[in-house]
Design an enzyme around this catalytic site. Structure first.
Site, mmCIF file in Angstrom:
data_model
loop_
_atom_site.group_PDB
_atom_site.id
_atom_site.type_symbol
_atom_site.label_atom_id
_atom_site.label_comp_id
_atom_site.label_asym_id
_atom_site.label_seq_id
_atom_site.Cartn_x
_atom_site.Cartn_y
_atom_site.Cartn_z
ATOM 1 N N HIS A 276 0.813 -1.217 0.000
ATOM 2 C CA HIS A 276 0.000 0.000 0.000
ATOM 3 C C HIS A 276 0.850 1.272 0.000
ATOM 4 C CE1 HIS A 276 0.606 -0.243 4.455
ATOM 5 N NE2 HIS A 276 0.574 1.074 4.356
ATOM 6 N N ASP B 184 -0.126 -7.514 1.143
ATOM 7 C CA ASP B 184 0.384 -6.164 1.382
ATOM 8 C C ASP B 184 1.911 -6.133 1.335
ATOM 9 O OD1 ASP B 184 0.114 -3.438 1.747
ATOM 10 O OD2 ASP B 184 0.176 -3.564 3.929
ATOM 11 N N SER C 180 5.174 1.860 7.820
ATOM 12 C CA SER C 180 4.729 0.778 6.933
ATOM 13 C C SER C 180 5.825 0.412 5.929
ATOM 14 C CB SER C 180 3.467 1.192 6.180
ATOM 15 O OG SER C 180 2.363 1.241 7.053
#
Length: 484
Positions: free
Chosen positions: A215, A245, A322
């Site tokens: 993402h 992901d 992330s």
């Protein structure tokens, strides 16, 4: 000016003088001048004297022919005064010495109490204030007594394997008409759209591969990778897998430090972990946070509805983390930080994709451009909850034995290469069960697919609205390989 004679003695002229008020110059006598009334005609002291004539030298007129004597009370007290002054001086000296001794004793006791020596952390300044001195704290421990790395050891060994990622997106340009935008085109260039983190996973054929979160890079058109030493390189997308992901970038650079990956199946709840990433952007590049593994195999829904079993940690993971690495205390990557429950009601709940899942996905993306061997149905859908009559349909399904079918999927499109293309399945049909298991959530399908391989056959239970009634039937479906 005439010289003055005192008695029959010849005295030199006195240069110390002060003019009188009547402008008649008179000599100023020193205080030791003898008294002689014959010069002044009365008992007064001449105004020119710098000091009054002392009383002990005054002889009344009637006693001119008598020896000068004074009563006992009138005798000088000079010797007595000198004695008193001497005593006072001695007392003052004794007092000063006593005070100095007291201060010295106090300081000596203070040093003894506090253990002051050449290595003391405080020193006394002239005004009595204490000032802190800086001492060496020694080398920070990189390992504990059991041989495991400390957080400082993990950071030292792996910081050069961690990178920051900057994402750029295309900017739309407008044709302006009197300051109003009209239409758009794709020639507006690229602007910074976000930042994330990554970890160096491998090197091959002149390229270095960077593992990150899908993402982070899924919506970008241009990317740069910033190393720990602040060197920056343009990057290209190798592959993206939204289901897990996980995404992979590559840069034209070799000789960098590749991270070591551990077996995430060996993770135990309660063991220590360290997260390294860029929370808040490159300004905070490679920030280190520490925590423990709170849980394993936590199902976390991906952006496309698939659940991935993740590692739950209490180490601080914030926006920008992330794609960064989660390390164990042996310095091995055990996960890729992916998400955090961000709410005022939750704190210390971060999630990471297990290293085994991340490595398998990334390797397949590098080799094939997609995750090979993954099965799929070959259709797109919407959740039943998206429709206004969802409650009525669920109530009817409940009557037919499909209790709590909240995960019912409403078919929208069927892929050309799907085994379902030539079946009886139609748009707006509803999948209410798979292999006889009611769709209480979409996890029923996604979990089954994750355990299946292309070519496997499953049974779908379909519900269709026909003449204001719901009828159900089964369809066999052969799974195909997902190349997305």
């Amino acid at each position: 000016m005439d010289d003055f004679n005192y008695g029959n003695n010849n005295q030199p002229q006195n240069d110390d003088y002060t003019p009188a008020e009547n402008n008649t110059a008179e000599p100023m006598r020193s205080q030791s001048a003898p008294s002689n009334r014959g010069y002044y005609g009365d008992n007064s002291v001449p105004p020119m004297y710098s000091q009054p004539v002392q009383e002990q030298y005054y002889i009344p007129p009637q006693q001119y022919n008598q020896p000068a004597t004074l009563s006992a009370e009138e005798k000088p007290k000079k010797n007595k005064n000198k004695t008193i002054v001497g005593i006072l001086v001695v007392l003052a000296i004794c007092i000063v010495v006593a005070i100095a001794g007291t201060i010295a004793a106090y300081l000596g006791n203070s040093d003894a109490d506090t253990g002051n020596d050449s290595n003391t952390s405080q020193s006394q300044s002239k005004d009595g204030d204490y000032k802190a001195n800086v001492e060496s704290s020694g080398e920070t421990a990189k390992k504990d007594a059991d041989g495991n790395l400390t957080a400082a050891g993990v950071a030292q060994n792996n910081m050069d394997s961690c990178v920051g990622i900057t994402v750029y997106a295309a900017q739309s340009a407008y044709d302006y008409f009197y300051s109003y935008g009209y239409g758009s085109n794709s020639n507006g260039g690229e602007v910074k759209a976000g930042t994330g983190s990554g970890v160096i996973m491998s090197e091959s054929k002149g390229k270095t591969y960077i593992m990150t979160a899908a993402h982070v890079i899924s919506d970008g058109t241009k990317f740069t990778v910033t190393l720990n030493n602040d060197e920056e390189y343009d990057a290209e997308v190798v592959g993206i897998d939204s289901q897990t992901d996980i995404g992979v970038l590559s840069i034209q650079k070799t000789g960098l430090k590749v991270a070591k990956f551990g077996n995430s199946d060996d993770i135990e709840v309660g063991e220590g972990c360290v997260a390294i990433g860029c929370p808040g952007g490159l300004e905070f590049k490679n920030s280190v946070t520490q925590g423990i593994v709170s849980a394993v195999d936590r199902p976390v829904e991906s952006s496309i509805g698939y659940d991935t079993k993740c590692i739950q940690v209490d180490a601080a993971i914030n926006p920008g983390n992330s794609g960064g690495a989660l390390f164990n205390m042996q310095g091995q990557v055990i996960g890729i930080n992916s998400s955090k429950i961000a709410s005022t009601e939750y704190e210390g709940m971060g999630f990471a994709v297990p290293s085994n899942t991340a490595v398998n996905t990334a390797n397949s993306l590098i080799e094939h451009g997609y995750v090979a061997g993954r099965a799929k149905l070959g259709l797109s859908y919407l959740p039943l909850s998206s429709f206004n009559n969802a409650s009525a349909i669920l109530a009817e399904l409940d009557k037919q034995g499909y209790k709590d079918a909240q995960g019912t999927m409403v078919v929208q499109e069927i892929d050309e290469n799907s085994n379902l293309k030539n079946s009886d399945l139609q748009k707006y049909d509803m999948i209410v069960a798979v292999n006889g298991k009611t769709m209480t959530s979409t996890d029923v399908v996604t979990s089954l697919l994750s355990e299946s391989k292309p070519g496997d056959t499953i049974t779908l239970t379909i519900a269709r609205v026909d003449d204001d009634r719901i009828k159900t039937f089964d369809i066999k479906c052969k799974l195909i390989e997902s190349k997305e």
